[in-house]
Design an enzyme around this catalytic site. Sequence first.
Site, PDB file in Angstrom:
ATOM      1  N   ASP A  64       4.806  -8.448  -3.591  1.00 46.89           N
ATOM      2  CA  ASP A  64       5.081 -10.224  -3.395  1.00 46.89           C
ATOM      3  C   ASP A  64       4.863 -10.726  -4.562  1.00 46.89           C
ATOM      4  O   ASP A  64       5.055 -12.095  -4.266  1.00 46.89           O
ATOM      5  CB  ASP A  64       4.360 -10.136  -2.395  1.00 46.89           C
ATOM      6  CG  ASP A  64       3.449  -9.378  -1.377  1.00 46.89           C
ATOM      7  OD1 ASP A  64       3.273  -8.244  -0.610  1.00 46.89           O
ATOM      8  OD2 ASP A  64       5.056  -9.835  -0.509  1.00 46.89           O
TER       9      ASP A  64
ATOM     10  N   HIS B  22      -0.905  -9.583   3.697  1.00 45.38           N
ATOM     11  CA  HIS B  22       0.497  -8.874   3.471  1.00 45.38           C
ATOM     12  C   HIS B  22       0.795  -9.700   3.277  1.00 45.38           C
ATOM     13  O   HIS B  22       1.461  -9.218   2.433  1.00 45.38           O
ATOM     14  CB  HIS B  22       0.207  -7.878   5.192  1.00 45.38           C
ATOM     15  CG  HIS B  22       0.414  -7.046   5.854  1.00 45.38           C
ATOM     16  ND1 HIS B  22       1.038  -6.066   4.428  1.00 45.38           N
ATOM     17  CD2 HIS B  22       1.146  -5.865   6.823  1.00 45.38           C
ATOM     18  CE1 HIS B  22       1.527  -5.138   5.389  1.00 45.38           C
ATOM     19  NE2 HIS B  22       1.356  -5.437   6.311  1.00 45.38           N
TER      20      HIS B  22
ATOM     21  N   HIS C 102      -3.258  -4.028  -4.907  1.00 44.51           N
ATOM     22  CA  HIS C 102      -2.346  -3.322  -4.019  1.00 44.51           C
ATOM     23  C   HIS C 102      -3.928  -1.843  -3.252  1.00 44.51           C
ATOM     24  O   HIS C 102      -4.976  -1.552  -3.619  1.00 44.51           O
ATOM     25  CB  HIS C 102      -1.815  -2.443  -4.091  1.00 44.51           C
ATOM     26  CG  HIS C 102      -0.763  -1.758  -2.640  1.00 44.51           C
ATOM     27  ND1 HIS C 102      -1.013  -1.379  -2.626  1.00 44.51           N
ATOM     28  CD2 HIS C 102       0.430  -2.870  -2.609  1.00 44.51           C
ATOM     29  CE1 HIS C 102      -0.322  -0.699  -1.436  1.00 44.51           C
ATOM     30  NE2 HIS C 102       0.659  -2.004  -1.381  1.00 44.51           N
TER      31      HIS C 102
HETATM   32  C1  SDX Z   1       1.918  -5.834   0.957  1.00 48.81           C
HETATM   33  O1  SDX Z   1      -0.623  -1.394   2.331  1.00 48.81           O
HETATM   34  C2  SDX Z   1       0.776  -2.025   1.990  1.00 48.81           C
HETATM   35  O2  SDX Z   1       1.555  -1.161   1.203  1.00 48.81           O
HETATM   36  C3  SDX Z   1       0.957  -3.211   1.853  1.00 48.81           C
HETATM   37  C4  SDX Z   1       2.389  -3.820   1.097  1.00 48.81           C
HETATM   38  C5  SDX Z   1       3.142  -2.923   1.827  1.00 48.81           C
HETATM   39  O3  SDX Z   1       4.885  -3.155   1.591  1.00 48.81           O
HETATM   40  O4  SDX Z   1       4.176  -2.977   3.176  1.00 48.81           O
HETATM   41  O5  SDX Z   1       2.364  -2.972  -0.118  1.00 48.81           O
HETATM   42  C6  SDX Z   1       2.343  -5.119   0.656  1.00 48.81           C
HETATM   43  O6  SDX Z   1       0.832  -5.662   1.711  1.00 48.81           O
HETATM   44  C7  SDX Z   1       1.007  -6.080  -0.657  1.00 48.81           C
HETATM   45  C8  SDX Z   1      -0.441  -6.952  -1.056  1.00 48.81           C
HETATM   46  C9  SDX Z   1       0.057  -8.625  -0.797  1.00 48.81           C
HETATM   47  N1  SDX Z   1      -1.171  -9.416  -1.472  1.00 48.81           N
HETATM   48  C10 SDX Z   1      -1.756  -9.684  -1.570  1.00 48.81           C
HETATM   49  O7  SDX Z   1      -0.829  -9.970  -2.702  1.00 48.81           O
HETATM   50  C11 SDX Z   1      -3.294 -10.472  -1.466  1.00 48.81           C
HETATM   51  C12 SDX Z   1      -3.824 -10.495  -3.493  1.00 48.81           C
HETATM   52  N2  SDX Z   1      -4.530  -8.946  -3.099  1.00 48.81           N
HETATM   53  C13 SDX Z   1      -5.432  -8.898  -2.322  1.00 48.81           C
HETATM   54  O8  SDX Z   1      -6.050  -9.297  -1.115  1.00 48.81           O
HETATM   55  C14 SDX Z   1      -6.092  -7.093  -2.689  1.00 48.81           C
HETATM   56  O9  SDX Z   1      -4.984  -6.397  -3.765  1.00 48.81           O
HETATM   57  C15 SDX Z   1      -5.555  -6.353  -1.316  1.00 48.81           C
HETATM   58  C16 SDX Z   1      -5.405  -6.958  -0.409  1.00 48.81           C
HETATM   59  C17 SDX Z   1      -3.783  -6.293  -1.506  1.00 48.81           C
HETATM   60  C18 SDX Z   1      -5.723  -4.921  -1.501  1.00 48.81           C
HETATM   61  O10 SDX Z   1      -7.548  -5.208  -1.313  1.00 48.81           O
HETATM   62  P1  SDX Z   1      -7.845  -4.293  -1.634  1.00 48.81           P
HETATM   63  O11 SDX Z   1      -7.292  -3.105  -1.443  1.00 48.81           O
HETATM   64  O12 SDX Z   1      -9.076  -3.934  -0.130  1.00 48.81           O
HETATM   65  O13 SDX Z   1      -8.975  -4.617  -2.459  1.00 48.81           O
HETATM   66  P2  SDX Z   1     -10.936  -4.769  -2.820  1.00 48.81           P
HETATM   67  O14 SDX Z   1     -10.492  -6.344  -2.049  1.00 48.81           O
HETATM   68  O15 SDX Z   1     -11.930  -3.854  -2.172  1.00 48.81           O
HETATM   69  O16 SDX Z   1     -10.712  -5.575  -4.360  1.00 48.81           O
HETATM   70  C19 SDX Z   1     -11.513  -4.544  -4.898  1.00 48.81           C
HETATM   71  C20 SDX Z   1     -11.778  -5.174  -6.188  1.00 48.81           C
HETATM   72  C21 SDX Z   1     -12.775  -6.596  -5.689  1.00 48.81           C
HETATM   73  O17 SDX Z   1     -13.238  -6.851  -7.066  1.00 48.81           O
HETATM   74  P3  SDX Z   1     -14.828  -6.649  -6.206  1.00 48.81           P
HETATM   75  O18 SDX Z   1     -15.443  -7.546  -5.416  1.00 48.81           O
HETATM   76  O19 SDX Z   1     -15.267  -5.473  -6.603  1.00 48.81           O
HETATM   77  O20 SDX Z   1     -15.524  -7.230  -7.802  1.00 48.81           O
HETATM   78  O21 SDX Z   1     -10.779  -6.167  -7.444  1.00 48.81           O
HETATM   79  C22 SDX Z   1     -11.031  -7.605  -7.041  1.00 48.81           C
HETATM   80  C23 SDX Z   1     -11.920  -8.290  -5.512  1.00 48.81           C
HETATM   81  O22 SDX Z   1     -12.456  -9.164  -5.951  1.00 48.81           O
HETATM   82  N3  SDX Z   1      -9.512  -8.277  -6.269  1.00 48.81           N
HETATM   83  C24 SDX Z   1      -9.129  -9.349  -6.799  1.00 48.81           C
HETATM   84  C25 SDX Z   1      -7.614  -9.367  -6.029  1.00 48.81           C
HETATM   85  N4  SDX Z   1      -7.588  -8.226  -5.135  1.00 48.81           N
HETATM   86  C26 SDX Z   1      -8.695  -7.180  -5.106  1.00 48.81           C
HETATM   87  N5  SDX Z   1      -9.486  -9.900  -7.082  1.00 48.81           N
HETATM   88  C27 SDX Z   1      -8.279 -11.513  -7.741  1.00 48.81           C
HETATM   89  N6  SDX Z   1      -6.734 -11.138  -7.258  1.00 48.81           N
HETATM   90  C28 SDX Z   1      -6.553  -9.962  -6.773  1.00 48.81           C
HETATM   91  N7  SDX Z   1      -5.437 -10.477  -6.160  1.00 48.81           N
END
Ligand code: SDX
Length: 390
Positions: free
Chosen positions: A324, A229, A268
């Site tokens: 981020d 997050h 996201h």
């Molecule tokens: C914030 O909610 C908000 O609004 C949050 C925020 C706010 O203002 O409050 O916007 C702030 O938290 C921004 C997000 C910051 N976090 C990161 O940057 C960490 C990296 N991002 C990921 O961990 C992920 O994208 C999330 C946690 C942000 C979102 O995760 P989801 O929606 O649960 O997506 P998912 O994990 O279900 O992924 C879907 C697919 C998967 O692939 P498959 O397993 O289906 O093949 O996308 C892949 C994931 O593996 N994936 C990524 C990825 N994010 C998702 N693969 C590589 N790198 C990534 N960053």
Amino acid sequence: DFGLMSYDPAFDNTASCRSSITYIDGERGILEYRGYPIEQLCQRSTYLEVAYLLIYGELPTREQLDQWVYEVTHHTFVHENIKAFMQGYRYDAHPMGMLLGCVGALSTFYPEAKRIDDPQERHMAAVRLIAKMPTLAAFAYRHNMGLPYVYPDNDLSYPGNFLSMMFKMTELKYRPDPRLERALDVLWILHADHEQNCSTNAVRSVGSSRVDPYSAIAAGVAALYGPLHGGANEQVVRMLEEIGSVENIPDFLAAVKRRERRLMGFGHRIYKNYDPRARIIKEHAYEVFEVTGKNPKIDIAVELEKRALEDEYFVSRKLYPNVDFYSGLIYEALNLPKEMFTVMFAIPRTSGWIAQWLEMLKDPDTRIARPRQIYTGARNRDYVPIEQRE
Ligand code: SDX
């Protein structure tokens, strides 16, 4: 099979609440606070005016804004015992851990805040939290640096006072660079609210027990601390450091596609397009670099973004830069240690948390948070004496 119930995908998609604070269109990359596009607010407003808008629902009149700014400015000090509380932490305590403890501790200094139905107490809690978060953040930084704490300077702007409490090193009055004050204001506008994200959900859930606002906001700080997050901005810079050069990008992206690494700052839950905040922050990064000198890591970040946006793995999963991805590069250019990056997120998100907390309280349908579960465990087992267990 322990009588597993069939999984109901709708279970995940129930809306947690109705809200009129922040509108997001994830497919089109649209973000609006109380109906105002984030792009306009960044160009024409200030963080304190946006905080008022989020909390009270309308842009303030000149008189309302002057009163709001006066009140916030004159509540920036914290009780000396809070300072002593912070000085009790180890010298290397993570500033988010210190912030978490001190925000919770504030609840003991303002017991009247328990009167959460009193409009004046609600207002004072909003003023005090917004006013004191930068002070607590700066005190935590000075604690880590082993430097004397710098008290607020009420002559300075909200961002200017923060820069003074962070970086003042002499008895002379600190003169913040107006370009850095403006850059911070825009960064804080962009981070102020984001509908029902993890930390806001924590604030609403904890607040639904009718606990005081300081305790509810402390729950938001705790959730934001997490690397998935608010902690992601710190992880992005560590990731860029590890990549080290543009030449190493293909190997890193290959590791991500093998699921050995995460592309931090990408992806996201809501945005399946470019996060509009990332676009604005990227532009502002270069404006900050005019003052601080260029952060060389931005060349790796820009190339990494370019390669990822051309790569089917990321395009097919609709993974784009989020808020981020570039913000940490600005904080690093301001000479902030990585541990302070999430604190920089918590300062402005305080106004969004307060706005959401107030909206939750005003919603007549609000009941104490009590999500249901799908039970997947064992049933009706008889107790086994310990001598008969394997
Ligand atoms: C914030 O909610 C908000 O609004 C949050 C925020 C706010 O203002 O409050 O916007 C702030 O938290 C921004 C997000 C910051 N976090 C990161 O940057 C960490 C990296 N991002 C990921 O961990 C992920 O994208 C999330 C946690 C942000 C979102 O995760 P989801 O929606 O649960 O997506 P998912 O994990 O279900 O992924 C879907 C697919 C998967 O692939 P498959 O397993 O289906 O093949 O996308 C892949 C994931 O593996 N994936 C990524 C990825 N994010 C998702 N693969 C590589 N790198 C990534 N960053």
